[in-house]
Every structure is written in C-alpha cells, then in structure tokens.
Motif scaffolding. Structure first.
Motif, mmCIF file in Angstrom:
data_model
loop_
_atom_site.group_PDB
_atom_site.id
_atom_site.type_symbol
_atom_site.label_atom_id
_atom_site.label_comp_id
_atom_site.label_asym_id
_atom_site.label_seq_id
_atom_site.Cartn_x
_atom_site.Cartn_y
_atom_site.Cartn_z
ATOM 1 N N SER A 241 0.843 -1.204 0.000
ATOM 2 C CA SER A 241 0.000 0.000 0.000
ATOM 3 C C SER A 241 0.870 1.244 0.000
ATOM 4 C CB SER A 241 -0.921 0.011 1.226
ATOM 5 O OG SER A 241 -1.755 -1.132 1.242
ATOM 6 N N VAL A 242 0.393 2.274 -0.672
ATOM 7 C CA VAL A 242 1.062 3.578 -0.729
ATOM 8 C C VAL A 242 0.147 4.593 -0.044
ATOM 9 C CG1 VAL A 242 2.014 5.380 -2.205
ATOM 10 C CG2 VAL A 242 2.257 2.977 -2.859
ATOM 11 N N TRP A 243 0.710 5.345 0.917
ATOM 12 C CA TRP A 243 -0.033 6.311 1.712
ATOM 13 C C TRP A 243 0.561 7.703 1.512
ATOM 14 C CZ3 TRP A 243 -3.735 3.773 4.888
ATOM 15 C CH2 TRP A 243 -3.549 2.389 5.016
ATOM 16 N N GLN A 244 -0.246 8.711 1.765
ATOM 17 C CA GLN A 244 0.208 10.095 1.734
ATOM 18 C C GLN A 244 0.405 10.547 3.177
ATOM 19 O OE1 GLN A 244 -2.202 12.620 -0.645
ATOM 20 N NE2 GLN A 244 -0.791 14.346 -0.591
ATOM 21 N N ALA A 245 1.662 10.878 3.520
ATOM 22 C CA ALA A 245 1.992 11.177 4.916
ATOM 23 C C ALA A 245 1.403 12.506 5.370
ATOM 24 C CB ALA A 245 3.505 11.172 5.095
ATOM 25 N N ARG A 246 1.542 13.540 4.547
ATOM 26 C CA ARG A 246 1.087 14.880 4.931
ATOM 27 C C ARG A 246 -0.102 15.269 4.067
ATOM 28 N NH1 ARG A 246 7.146 17.416 4.861
ATOM 29 N NH2 ARG A 246 7.791 16.751 6.945
ATOM 30 N N THR A 247 -1.233 15.263 4.662
ATOM 31 C CA THR A 247 -2.441 15.657 3.948
ATOM 32 C C THR A 247 -3.454 16.156 4.971
ATOM 33 O OG1 THR A 247 -4.242 14.891 2.524
ATOM 34 C CG2 THR A 247 -3.311 13.292 4.060
ATOM 35 N N GLU A 248 -4.294 17.079 4.544
ATOM 36 C CA GLU A 248 -5.324 17.622 5.423
ATOM 37 C C GLU A 248 -6.642 16.873 5.301
ATOM 38 O OE1 GLU A 248 -5.685 21.698 4.463
ATOM 39 O OE2 GLU A 248 -3.665 22.244 5.184
ATOM 40 N N LYS A 249 -6.698 15.906 4.410
ATOM 41 C CA LYS A 249 -7.931 15.146 4.253
ATOM 42 C C LYS A 249 -8.089 14.174 5.415
ATOM 43 C CE LYS A 249 -7.734 15.368 -0.789
ATOM 44 N NZ LYS A 249 -7.704 14.570 -2.049
ATOM 45 N N LYS A 250 -9.346 13.801 5.666
ATOM 46 C CA LYS A 250 -9.639 12.887 6.758
ATOM 47 C C LYS A 250 -9.642 11.424 6.310
ATOM 48 C CE LYS A 250 -12.474 16.232 9.288
ATOM 49 N NZ LYS A 250 -13.796 16.486 9.907
ATOM 50 N N GLU A 251 -9.348 11.195 5.051
ATOM 51 C CA GLU A 251 -9.342 9.822 4.558
ATOM 52 C C GLU A 251 -8.151 9.068 5.158
ATOM 53 O OE1 GLU A 251 -9.304 9.874 0.362
ATOM 54 O OE2 GLU A 251 -11.260 10.840 0.155
ATOM 55 N N LYS A 252 -8.417 7.849 5.587
ATOM 56 C CA LYS A 252 -7.370 7.025 6.182
ATOM 57 C C LYS A 252 -7.005 5.820 5.316
ATOM 58 C CE LYS A 252 -8.569 8.179 10.941
ATOM 59 N NZ LYS A 252 -8.912 7.636 12.291
ATOM 60 N N SER A 253 -7.615 5.712 4.136
ATOM 61 C CA SER A 253 -7.309 4.592 3.251
ATOM 62 C C SER A 253 -6.101 4.925 2.386
ATOM 63 C CB SER A 253 -8.516 4.274 2.369
ATOM 64 O OG SER A 253 -8.860 5.414 1.587
ATOM 65 N N ALA A 254 -5.505 3.868 1.800
ATOM 66 C CA ALA A 254 -4.317 4.039 0.971
ATOM 67 C C ALA A 254 -4.680 4.646 -0.375
ATOM 68 C CB ALA A 254 -3.641 2.685 0.778
ATOM 69 N N SER A 257 -2.440 0.555 -4.386
ATOM 70 C CA SER A 257 -1.797 -0.667 -3.922
ATOM 71 C C SER A 257 -1.229 -1.427 -5.108
ATOM 72 C CB SER A 257 -2.782 -1.549 -3.154
ATOM 73 O OG SER A 257 -3.870 -1.906 -3.989
ATOM 74 N N PHE A 258 -0.169 -2.198 -4.849
ATOM 75 C CA PHE A 258 0.488 -3.032 -5.851
ATOM 76 C C PHE A 258 0.271 -4.495 -5.471
ATOM 77 C CE2 PHE A 258 2.906 0.929 -5.569
ATOM 78 C CZ PHE A 258 2.889 1.357 -6.886
ATOM 79 N N THR A 259 -0.160 -5.311 -6.423
ATOM 80 C CA THR A 259 -0.417 -6.726 -6.166
ATOM 81 C C THR A 259 0.859 -7.536 -6.347
ATOM 82 O OG1 THR A 259 -1.070 -7.069 -8.471
ATOM 83 C CG2 THR A 259 -2.805 -6.553 -6.875
ATOM 84 N N LEU A 260 0.971 -8.621 -5.561
ATOM 85 C CA LEU A 260 2.134 -9.507 -5.590
ATOM 86 C C LEU A 260 1.664 -10.954 -5.676
ATOM 87 C CD1 LEU A 260 4.102 -7.843 -2.642
ATOM 88 C CD2 LEU A 260 4.462 -7.421 -5.081
ATOM 89 N N SER A 261 2.598 -11.839 -6.006
ATOM 90 C CA SER A 261 2.286 -13.272 -6.058
ATOM 91 C C SER A 261 2.307 -13.910 -4.678
ATOM 92 C CB SER A 261 3.284 -13.990 -6.978
ATOM 93 O OG SER A 261 4.615 -13.796 -6.511
ATOM 94 N N GLU A 262 3.141 -13.398 -3.777
ATOM 95 C CA GLU A 262 3.232 -13.889 -2.405
ATOM 96 C C GLU A 262 3.574 -12.712 -1.489
ATOM 97 O OE1 GLU A 262 2.754 -16.440 -0.532
ATOM 98 O OE2 GLU A 262 2.080 -17.885 -2.029
#
Length: 657
Positions: A241-254, A257-262
């Motif tokens: 998952s990729v997150w935004q560290a500094r943001t004023e939004k209240k969203e807490k979701s990523a 995302s990047f999918t992997l085999s394992e």
C-alpha cells in the motif's frame, strides 16, 4: 526487514544491502552467523559469529550512515591514504532475539559496542538517523527506544503500541518517525507526540519506507504537503500500500496498492527526481520471484496495479536427463543508475550476487544460471587459502564418527612423498592400503563364537538413514537399559533429531511398544539435552513429542481409576464362575445332638409302653365280661347305663357345691 513476533511460518533470514553503491550485502544465516559479501567480486569480506548466536539469533540488520559520524573515534589518517569503499559504511547494526543490539565494525572485524538495557524482548527493527547519528529501535516489548551512539545509552523510551512494534522508518527531513505493528503511527521526533494514524493491514506490518517525490518547476520546498508518501507491506498480505503522509484530508485509506504473487520479504526503491518521472520499485516475494513496478504517483487508484515486469531464475538443465529447477531470489536492490539491479540468489549459506540490467518493457523474464558450477568455482578458490598444519608422526587425529576409532597421521612431508608415484613403482594393493591406515580399535577380551558388541550405534544410524523398518525393529526391541544408554550416547549429533522423530512416531502405536520407546526417549534426553537446547527450531522439532507426552499424562489418572474398577469387576466375575463350577456334597459329615433331647425321647418311649400294656389288660377284661354277660338281658344293661348317668350327675353336683 523486521520480523514480527507470533508468526507460525518461519521467516526468511534478515539481509541488508549497503546504501547508494550497493557494494556490500550483509546476510544472516539460520545458525546465527553473519556474513558480509562483496556484490562486485562475489567474495566473502567478513564473517562474524556472536558468542550467543545459538540462543540469541539475529532478527534484523541495518547499515549505519557514512564514516563522518564515527571519525572522532578513529585515529587520524594520512592525506594520501584513500578511503576504501567498505569504510564508508563501517558499522553493521545487529538486532538479537534477547533485546540486545550489537554494533559490528567491518574494517576492524570485531565487535565495537553492545547496547543493553533498552529492550527486554526480541528486537524487530533498527533505523539510523541521517543527521544526528541517533539510533532508533523497536521490539516485542511494545516500546520504541532512541539511543545515543556516542555514549551507547538510552536517550528516550516510549510506548509505541498496545502490541508489539514490528517496523520503523525515519522521514527524509529527519523530523518524523513511522512505527507500525498492526496500526501505522506517525510521530514527531522532537516532541514524541503522535500526529496521525493509518489503518489498512490485517496482520503485522514488516516494511515501511518513505517516498520523497521532488516537486517540479521552480518550487524548491522539499517538504511539500503532497510530495511525501510512504509504502507499507504486511506479513501475510499479497499487496503493498502507498499512503500520503502529509495531507489535510480525513481519509485514512491508501492511495493505491500493488499486487504480488506472495508476501514480500525484500522491498527497495529507486526514487524519482521529479513528479513526472515514474517511481521504480523492486519487490522479492517468498516464492523466490522478483516483481518490478514503474508508476507515476499522481492520484488515487481504486484498482490494484500489477507488476510491470516479473523476473524468475532457473537452472539450465543442460545435463542429460536433468530438468530445469527454479532458483530462489533472496534479495534485490537498485544501483544509483536506476537501471542496474543487484540480485542475491541461491542459498543463505553460500549466496551468489550478480548485477543485472533488466528491461522493464518485457512482462516476464527468466534468467538461466548454472548455480552449481558457480558455487564450485567459489569453493575451489576458497580452499587455496587454507593452510594445512604440519603434524608429527606420533600424533593421533580425532575425527567425527564412532568413538574408539582413530588413525595415526604422518607428517605432511611424508604424505606428499608417499602420494607421488614414480613411473617404475608398482601399484599398492588394497590390502596394503588398509594395513597402512593403522586403525586403532578398542581392546576387548576375545571370546569364542560371534563378535561381541556393547552398542547398536552403527546399526541404528543405518536404519535411520535408510528408513529401514526391519533394522529399526531389531534395535528397538532390546530391553537392556545399559545397552540403550551406550547406543544413544554414541550416535552422531546429526542423527539425534531423526531418532526423536522415529521414537515419536512409534510412541503412538501399540502400548507394548510404547513401553520400550519410553526407555529410548529417556536416554536421548539424558545424553543429548545440551545439544537439543541449542537448536533454534527446538519447538517445531520436539513439539509433537511434547504434545504426545502431555496428552498421555493428562489421561493417566483417569486410566488408573478405570483400571482399578475393571480389576475389581473382573475379580468378582472370576470368583462367581469358580463357585458355580464346584459341586457341593449335600450329606452331612458330622451330626451333633444334645443330651436333654435324648432323655425326653426315652421318657416319651417309656410312657407309651405303659399305656400300651394298660390298654391290652382293659381289652382282655372287656372280652371276658362280654363272654360272661351274654345271657344278661337288655334291661340290666339299661339299668347300668342309668346308674352311670346318675353317678355322673352326682359327681357334677358335688363339684358345684
């Protein structure tokens, strides 16, 4: 990469590539040995074995910043002396399972210091601050510790989570700290205040990494509110998952995302220089595959992104009848040119490093390598550096094997002379060769008949290696405790664990065989307890035996009660059956009579005789009266009857008076 606690599946050994140039690879083995390999030449630079490597294995590795921080502790160098590449990254930080942190110097080849007192449980991750040289660590004890590397003492310690803290990461500007267990938290390093939380993983987070995207145009502010991202990977999640560290939004979701085999075991980034330049990421999964991603961070994506390129490795299979076999990739990292990737593959005991230029436009790439020849060449090159000591002719060399067998070793000069064969010499026969070995056997008193033995060590090892049930049954049938102890004491260490597994399997069988197996288990625990206690995977190896013994002990009391009740019932039934089979004689063997009863019977008999005689006389008198009174008339008889009646009446009257 930090390892999280409470994991059922075994985690791969920790590894760390040196920053920037990627010249050194630090790799920890399963036995606790730490090796530093040169990624360019492929040779082994250093090998460090901690004193407590068996019970305090390495859990995480990290390279300290460049030598600028440690220059005050070193001697002054000459100006003409060039700085070696491994001196740029001298200190290797080692986290252990007991909570101790070790600082190992690559240049000196020795332990520089030991950080003690910060943690009392497994260290999961260590990270260095690029500016002030402080060290940050997290542990299973739920705390985060800030270390002062000048004094090697704890500077600050605070609780990071309600559960174990598994990973840490410091922001590029050095002002923020990310910590993660099951929840990702963003801390202010100066005040140690929690500023934000991120949720989105169901298991412990094992990787945290900041992504600093430089702004484009004339803006020079590196702390742009929308330019600082970070990625996270969890223990059993097949995505990053990729997150935004500094943001004023209240969203807490990523954001995406990047999918992997394992599940991932190694993650590395090649950061972009501007917003328009795509981000490159290399991820190694547990299945041994390498996934390469190339993406521009410019917004949210609801659909997970697939890898741009997948890299696999396999053997050539050029030998006759051989099939290609996959080769596991252990670690990967980008070089400064953003095109070359350093690959580490093979086994952790003897890894192979290689620099490869991969093409991102090909979705699937398979690299064919003959790893056996590569390892053989490296082993032959290492053997040439070994020096053989000079041994005198009277020296006995003890070799691994059965105790009592030793061979006399001659000097190195005589061996070389004997080993060379001249053109005119004859070949030595096998009998002469065996006689020249001069094997010293223990002196045993000779007895006629078959050779005697006091143990079955060789036979037991052969049965375990070949898995021959016939041989094992013959060995395990012995009931002599002394023979069992000697046999178990003389088996090699490599056969102890197979013997424990075989005994565990046989303990689950018939109770009669289980009684014999208990003697063998007792001998193994007495003779090899010290070896078993040093195994890093002791719980998986002895878990089945422990559970079996615990189950038997729990039911012992109930079984003993049931045994007692059954014994009483069987005893009563047997006694009843025996009583029914016996025929009882009804005739009395002895009769006892009392004297009083006999006298009463005699009196009764005498009375009856007297009465019998009186009755006879009366009868005779009656006959005579009848004979004499035949001539009497009936009137006389009536008079008699009347007189009798009158007499009776007179008698009655007298009684009434």
């Amino acid at each position: 990469m930090a390892a999280a606690g409470g994991v059922c599946e075994p985690l791969p050994p920790p590894s760390a590539l040196s920053p920037r140039a990627r010249d050194l690879l630090a790799l920890s083995g399963v036995d606790g040995r730490i090796q530093v390999w040169d990624t360019r030449g492929g040779g082994l630079r250093r090998e460090y074995v901690p004193s407590a490597h068996l019970n305090a294995t390495c859990t995480c590795l990290a390279w300290a910043p460049s030598r600028g921080i440690q220059e005050s502790h070193q001697k002054k160098r000459r100006k003409s002396e060039a700085v070696d590449k491994d001196e740029q990254y001298d200190l290797l930080t080692i986290g252990t399972a007991t909570g101790t942190i070790l600082l190992y110097s690559i240049v000196k080849g020795e332990l520089q210091s030991k950080l003690v007192g910060g943690h009392d449980n497994r260290v999961n991750c260590v990270r260095w601050h690029q500016d002030n040289g402080y060290l940050y660590s997290c542990s299973e004890d739920k705390h985060i510790v800030e270390w002062n590397t000048q004094t090697y003492k704890v500077k600050c310690k605070w609780k990071g989570d309600n559960s174990s803290v598994s990973s840490l990461c410091i922001s590029p500007d050095g002002k923020m700290l990310l910590s993660a267990g099951r929840t990702i938290k963003l801390w202010d390093l100066e005040t140690k205040v929690l500023t934000k939380q991120f949720t989105g993983h169901s298991s412990a987070v094992t990787s945290l990494m900041f992504i600093n995207v430089r702004p484009s145009g004339d803006s020079q502010t590196s702390n742009d509110a929308t330019g600082l991202y970070f990625l996270s990977a969890a223990l059993n999640d097949r995505f990053i998952s990729v997150w935004q560290a500094r943001t004023e939004k209240k969203e807490k979701s990523a954001l995406l995302s990047f999918t992997l085999s394992e599940a991932p075991i190694s993650v590395d980034l090649a950061p972009s220089n501007s917003r328009e330049e795509p981000l490159k990421m290399a991820v190694v999964c547990r299945d041994g595959q390498l996934h390469l991603f190339e993406h521009v961070l410019n917004g949210n994506y609801k659909k997970p992104l697939a890898p741009t390129c997948t890299v696999q490795m396999a053997t050539s299979g050029s030998d006759a009848g051989a099939t290609p076999k996959p080769i596991s990739i252990l670690s990967a990292g980008f070089c400064p040119d953003r095109q070359t990737v350093v690959l580490c593959y093979g086994s952790t005991m003897l890894p192979v490093t290689e620099r490869v230029v991969l093409k991102m436009d090909e979705p699937h790439t398979c690299l064919v390598r003959d790893i056996q020849k590569t390892v053989t060449l490296r082993q032959e090159a290492a053997v040439t550096k070994v020096k053989t000591p000079v041994v005198s002719a009277n020296t006995n060399i003890l070799v691994p094997g059965i105790p009592g067998h030793s061979s006399a070793a001659g000097s190195s000069v005589s061996r070389k002379q004997d080993g060379k064969r001249k053109p005119g010499d004859k070949e030595v026969s096998i009998e002469d060769r065996l006689g020249a070995m001069d094997i010293d056997l223990p002196k045993v008193a000779k007895k006629p008949g078959l050779p005697q033995t006091d143990n079955f060590a060789v036979l037991l090892v052969q049965g375990l290696e070949s898995n021959d049930a016939h041989i094992l049954n013959k060995v395990f049938q012995t009931k002599n405790d002394s023979l069992i102890k000697k046999t178990v004491a003389r088996i090699p260490m490599c056969s102890v664990i197979p013997l424990v597994h075989e005994l565990t399997k046989r303990l689950q069988g018939h109770p009669s065989s289980a009684i014999l197996m208990v003697r063998w288990v007792k001998a193994v625990l007495i003779n090899h307890a010290s070896y078993l206690s040093t195994l890093p995977d002791l719980v998986p190896q002895l878990g089945g035996l422990y559970q079996l013994m615990e189950t038997r002990v729990k039911t012992l009391q109930k079984m003993s009660r049931l045994n007692g009740k059954l014994f009483l019932v069987i005893t009563q039934v047997t006694a009843t059956e025996i009583s029914q089979r016996v025929q009882v004689n009804q005739e009395a063997k002895l009769v006892y009579e009392e004297e009083s009863s006999e006298e009463e019977e005699e009196d009764q008999n005498t009375d009856s005789d007297d009465n019998w005689e009186e009755g006879e006389e009366e009868a005779e008198n009656e006959d005579e009266s009848e004979a004499s009174g035949e001539a009497e008339s009936e009137d006389d008889m009536n008079v008699d009857k009347v007189n009798g009646d009158s007499d009776a009446d007179l008698g009655n009257e007298s009684e009434e008076e």
